[in-house]
Enzyme design. Structure first.
Site, short mmCIF file in Angstrom:
data_model
loop_
_atom_site.label_atom_id
_atom_site.label_comp_id
_atom_site.label_asym_id
_atom_site.label_seq_id
_atom_site.Cartn_x
_atom_site.Cartn_y
_atom_site.Cartn_z
N ASP A 1 27.22 -22.79 1.40
CA ASP A 1 27.06 -21.82 2.37
C ASP A 1 25.83 -22.34 3.26
O ASP A 1 25.11 -23.05 2.77
CB ASP A 1 26.95 -20.27 1.88
N ASP B 1 28.73 -15.94 -1.98
CA ASP B 1 27.80 -14.55 -2.20
C ASP B 1 28.67 -13.38 -1.84
O ASP B 1 28.45 -12.38 -2.31
CB ASP B 1 26.61 -14.57 -1.11
N ASP C 1 34.65 -14.69 -2.18
CA ASP C 1 34.25 -16.01 -2.64
C ASP C 1 34.55 -16.13 -4.21
O ASP C 1 34.18 -17.48 -4.69
CB ASP C 1 32.79 -16.41 -2.51
#
Length: 1077
Positions: free
Chosen positions: A494, A802, A806
């Site tokens: 990310d 997070d 996901d």
């Protein structure tokens, strides 16, 4: 040597062609199950492996002590028992509710109040309601009783809780609640104590045989020689066996304590509660009855409770009911069960039950949570141990047959030249004693030959690594992930919070058709625009603002983006509490990572309905048709103004700013659904919006992230950025972080948008997956598709995540890395490792640790196999040629202790070095024993065997012992062989810790455990030779003989390190040539 053996499996195994890491290139399913392979030890991925697959390798393994060998593997029996307990408790809970519903259904609607008496309240000290009543309401989901208490407001009054401000954040108040209603904990099943580990160590079959042999030898010795002299042979073996058992038990017990600490850390969830009007972060164990807890998507419900207010709140109750159905929560069904997950929406709850007073607490108290798990390396090493064990058993059988045949045929001679056995003349007791000694030697060879500790060395190094990784901000949830990370070829990271600092501030703003400079300049905003902006920011947020008495040090909570926008609004003059009180929320559409926006419908004091939206700038802008200008007029968003705003977004994105648009629209009150059920399914209108503002939020790159990315690239690990942000923002950050070398590289397919990638076919995605460096405006499903495409191409993929959405990608990846600060509980539970500081540099440290695990195991294998080969050959050759063995049972048990337990402690706990990141990732099907290791191992073993066998057959003359008594000369010779053999292993430990470097002593003084073990081994060896000769059948050596023993070890060490250095240089050249090709 067999490739199969080197791979940690049986010799017949053949490697599939084109298999890079995770399977055959033609496998397009994205699943990599090894069930079709013949070799039971060939499991490249234990994550989600079938029970049948796991059972197969256990059945195929040669095991001397099953309770010890399989201690840290998944206990298949306990796992089944756990599932049965879960089924019983779930069935019990459902039966209680079903009986209540059945009872309620039998009562006519009009008679409800007559039939059910108002509940009585039993005082629990300070509180007018008791735990029993609270538990009964929650357990039975008794809405009727809840209403009779006055609903959630009535319960809060009985619990003396303010639904807005929560309980007082005061130690006395909290203690009072714990005393009245209990703490949010449950009784743990006690861990295994030291005596249980001692008992496990005693279950080794060979050690049991040795104890029996020692007892028989002891009895016969005392009978024939008297107690003063006759107890030495049997007693020394018994003492050596007891020493092995105690040292093994201590090592195992220490490991178990480390795992217990780590498991406790995994269970310690941190969350926000409202206390005294402010949001504070606390441990899940500190929750008390009466607490008010905000719930957001991905959170775990931390205790039993009642919903205060919810917005599209949906709960996944599968952990308690076993049904995967998502349950919508509202005033009709307000009960929340501990242990369930928030699947969608948001809300706040009032805690009514904690710890053992909840169904979750009862469930957790009745099952053992951690039943262990095996890792791929552990399974492969069981294959190696099985193969070596078979060879060792065969050798031991040959030695036993040869020695017994020579003994009973009269070809064996005592040191003084006499024959110990003469048919018809030797006493039965003496004959049995001689046979027992031979059996003891053969069994001891099995103890040395079967490397029972080899698979356990993986557990040892993993336990050590996991403890150290905590200091490097990584919490390992799955053991296998620790070693798999060393094989990672790709990291999909990310952007926000991982590559950047997650410290966001609004640095640019556009409103009223122009740029506001500085962004918090209130004078450039018209009163109407200012009012609408404050209203939208205050209501359309899951953050909060706490202003303490005196007004100083305002505390803002929420996600980093929310906090940045709230801070900006505060600078514009927002009074958060007042702004929220001036309107009431009708319905909330929580922020959605698919739609990239979130909205709220509110009703003002004038009964006007406003719908506010906030989200990704270009997506919200596309829904806008007007904006508010400086004169408070609604102006149509024409092409010129739309171009102005689009360019503003592009400019901000190019400066690596996150762009967020805030918009609203008025709505007819008559069109708003009136019933709670209709509201729950109401889709907020998102067309014809009026643009209020676009803000640019700065989130600087983390210091050191560029170095971490470069280190990964040097180590052969490709870093890919997958972000939901604007492609231009992603591109700017990627260049800043070093993921892209320059802006010139920012072309397709290096950089791609999520919707473009998902529109491709499977084959097309596979084709470009390896080339992608940055994916912008991606959804969680795009991340999942990328992971699947990379895995089908044979990559070992690590993924950071997070959010709740996901979870599929984290689960699918070879290593799922959840963020510890911003990550939801759903993401954490789907992950294998939690990065506690959300920092990409910590991810790179995990890669180093993963490689260190593999490297340490290889060091230990090289060390142990050298000892195995040398000890076996020396004893076999001596036994066959002379009918005697230079290394007796007690000496071999001491060597086994050095090799197995102490050797594993010394080598399996080597800390990682930067040198590990100078080599490419280790393929999951790469041989455990490389060609270099074979070369080192065999040359070292052959040197040792040659020298010691020469000493065995010519030692008396070489050492100048011809003038000594024959019996004493043989004892001196055998003592020197034993001493030289032990010192060879001591120096071999130094060799093994740096197998491909010339300076084997580099950094050794920093590893206190290694130095301590080597020092302890040397000290104990001196004590054994000088003071314990009666026990070990050795004699004292003079200083020249000690020097010879040490020189034999040192020469071997120098030769080995020189050889390994030259080999490693050749290897480096070969690798460079391979890269150039």
């Amino acid at each position: 040597m067999s490739n199969g053996f080197a791979n940690g499996s049986s010799p017949r195994r053949r490697r599939p062609e084109n298999d890079i890491e995770a399977g055959h290139a033609s496998n397009r399913s994205g699943k990599f199950d090894d069930a079709d392979l013949d070799d039971p030890f060939d499991i490249t991925r234990t994550k989600n492996a079938s029970v049948e697959r796991l059972r197969r390798w256990r059945q195929a393994a040669l095991v001397l002590n099953a309770s010890r060998r399989f201690r840290y593997t998944l206990d298949l029996k306990k796992e089944e028992e756990k599932k049965q307990i879960l089924r019983k408790i779930r069935a019990h809970a459902q039966a209680i509710r079903a009986s209540y519903l059945f009872k309620a259904a039998a009562v006519p609607v009009g008679q409800v109040n007559e039939t059910i008496k108002p509940p009585s309240t039993t005082s629990t000290g300070e509180f007018p309601i008791g735990q029993e009543q609270l538990a009964s309401i929650s357990r039975d989901h008794d809405t009727t009783a809840l209403q009779q208490y006055g609903g959630v407001a009535g319960i809060s009054n009985l619990l003396k809780t303010d639904l807005e401000k929560g309980v007082l954040d005061d130690d006395t108040e909290l203690l009072k609640r714990r005393n009245a209603f209990g703490s949010n904990n449950y009784p743990r099943k006690k861990g295994r104590n030291f005596l249980m580990f001692l008992w496990d160590a005693c279950k080794d079959l060979t050690l049991i045989i040795l104890i029996v042999a020692a007892a028989a030898s002891l009895a016969l010795g005392i009978k024939s020689e008297g107690i003063k002299e006759g107890w030495y042979d049997g007693g020394s073996i018994a003492f050596a066996v007891i020493l092995v058992i105690v040292v093994t038990a201590i090592s195992d017990y220490k490991q178990s304590l480390q795992f217990q600490d780590l498991n406790e850390e995994k269970r310690n969830i941190h969350l926000e509660v409202v206390r005294g009007g402010r949001r504070v972060e606390i441990s899940i164990y500190d929750i008390v009855v009466g607490d008010v807890i905000p719930l957001n998507i991905g959170n775990q419900v931390p205790a039993d409770g009642i919903l205060i207010i919810g917005h599209s709140l949906s709960i996944d109750e599968s952990s308690m009911t076993g049904e995967s159905k998502i349950v919508h929560k509202d005033s009709k069904d307000p009960f929340l069960m501990s242990g369930c997950k928030v699947a969608d929406g948001s809300g706040t709850m009032l805690v009514t039950g904690v710890g053992i007073n909840t169904e979750w607490g009862l469930l957790m108290a009745s099952i053992s949570e951690d039943t262990g798990e095996e890792t791929p390396l552990q399974v492969r090493l069981n294959g190696v141990a099985t193969f070596i064990g078979i060879v060792g058993l065969s050798v031991a059988a040959i030695v036993l047959i040869v020695l017994l045949a020579r003994y009973f045929s009269g070809h064996t001679k005592n040191p003084d030249g006499s024959v110990p056995f003469k048919a018809g003349k030797t006493k039965v007791g003496d004959a049995i004693d001689g046979a027992i000694k031979i059996v003891t030697v053969a069994v001891t060879i099995v103890v040395v030959a079967v490397p029972e500790g080899l698979p356990l060395a993986v557990t040892l190094t993993l336990a050590y690594s996991m403890r150290k990784m905590m200091a490097d901000k990584a919490l390992v949830r799955r053991l296998s992930a620790c070693e798999t990370m060393g094989s990672a070829t790709t990291i999909c990271s990310d952007k926000t919070g991982t590559l950047t600092m997650n410290q966001m501030t609004v640095v640019e703003a556009y409103a009223g058709g122009k740029k506001i400079d500085p962004p918090h300049n209130k004078s450039e905003l018209s009163p109407m625009l200012h009012s609408l902006l404050i209203e939208g920011v205050a209501q359309n947020t899951n953050g909060s603002v706490y202003v303490p008495e005196g007004g100083n040090d305002v505390e803002v909570s929420g996600s980093p983006t929310e906090k940045a926008i709230l801070h900006w609004a505060l600078k514009l003059g927002m009074n958060f509490a007042a702004a929220r009180s001036e309107s009431s929320i009708i319905h909330v559409f929580p922020f959605n990572s698919e739609k990239k926006r979130g909205g709220v419908a509110i009703q003002t004091t004038n009964s006007d309905v406003h719908i506010h939206w906030k989200g990704a700038a270009e997506i919200v802008l596309a829904c806008c048709t007007a904006y508010v200008d400086a004169t408070e007029q609604l102006v149509e968003l024409d092409e010129e103004k739309m171009t102005f705003y689009k360019k503003a977004i592009e400019d901000m994105a190019s400066d690596s700013l996150r762009c967020v648009a805030i918009a609203y629209r008025p709505y007819e009150k008559e069109s708003v659904p009136t019933s709670e059920e209709q509201l729950a399914h109401w889709s907020l209108p998102e067309d014809n919006l009026v643009l209020l503002a676009i803000v640019g939020i700065k989130d600087p790159c983390r210091p050191g992230v560029k170095d971490a990315v470069q280190l990964c690239q040097k180590a052969g690990v490709k870093v890919k950025m997958v972000t939901g942000d604007n492609v231009k923002t992603a591109k700017a950050i990627a260049v800043e972080c070093g993921i892209l070398a320059s802006i010139a590289d920012a072309t397709e397919p290096n950089i791609i948008e999520g919707k473009t990638f998902r529109a491709l076919s499977d084959a097309q995605r596979e084709e470009i997956a390896e080339q992608i460096s940055v994916m912008g405006r991606s959804s969680p499903n795009d991340k999942l598709l990328l992971v699947q495409a990379l895995r089908r191409k044979g990559h070992v993929v690590a993924v950071t995540g997070d959010g709740t959405n996901d979870a599929p990608a984290l689960h699918e990846a070879d290593i799922g890395l959840a963020m510890g600060i911003q990550g939801t509980e759903v993401a954490k539970e789907s992950s294998d490792i939690i990065i506690l500081d959300d920092n990409f540099a910590s991810v790179v440290k995990v890669v180093r640790w993963g490689r260190s695990v593999y490297a340490n195991i290889q060091k230990f294998i090289q060390f142990q196999l050298t000892v195995n080969v040398a000890a076996l050959i020396i004893n076999v050759v001596a036994a066959v040629s002379s009918g005697d063995v230079p290394l007796n049972a007690v000496q071999l048990l001491w060597v086994n202790l050095i090799m197995d337990t102490l050797g594993a402690l010394a080598l399996a706990t080597e800390p990682p070095t930067d040198h590990l990141m100078d080599r490419p990732p280790v393929g999951r099907r790469e041989p455990l024993i490389t060609n270099i290791m074979w070369r080192n191992l065999l040359i070292q073993a052959m040197y040792q065997v040659s020298v010691l066998l020469v000493l065995n057959f010519r030692g008396v003359s070489i050492l100048g012992l011809g003038h000594e008594k024959h019996d004493h000369a043989i004892k001196v010779k055998n003592t020197l062989i034993f001493n030289a053999f032990v010192f060879s292993q001591v120096f071999n430990e130094f060799n093994a810790r740096k197998p491909d470097e010339f300076n084997i002593f580099k950094g050794v003084t920093k590893n206190f455990l290694f130095m301590g073990i080597v020092g302890l081994t040397v000290v104990l060896q001196i004590i054994i030779i000088e003071f314990l000769g009666k026990f070990t059948t050795t004699v004292r050596l003079n200083w020249q003989q000690w020097l010879i023993s040490i020189i034999i070890g040192v020469i071997r060490s120098v030769k080995s390190s020189a050889l390994e250095c030259s080999v490693s240089k050749d290897n480096v050249l070969n690798e460079k040539c391979h890269v150039l090709k």
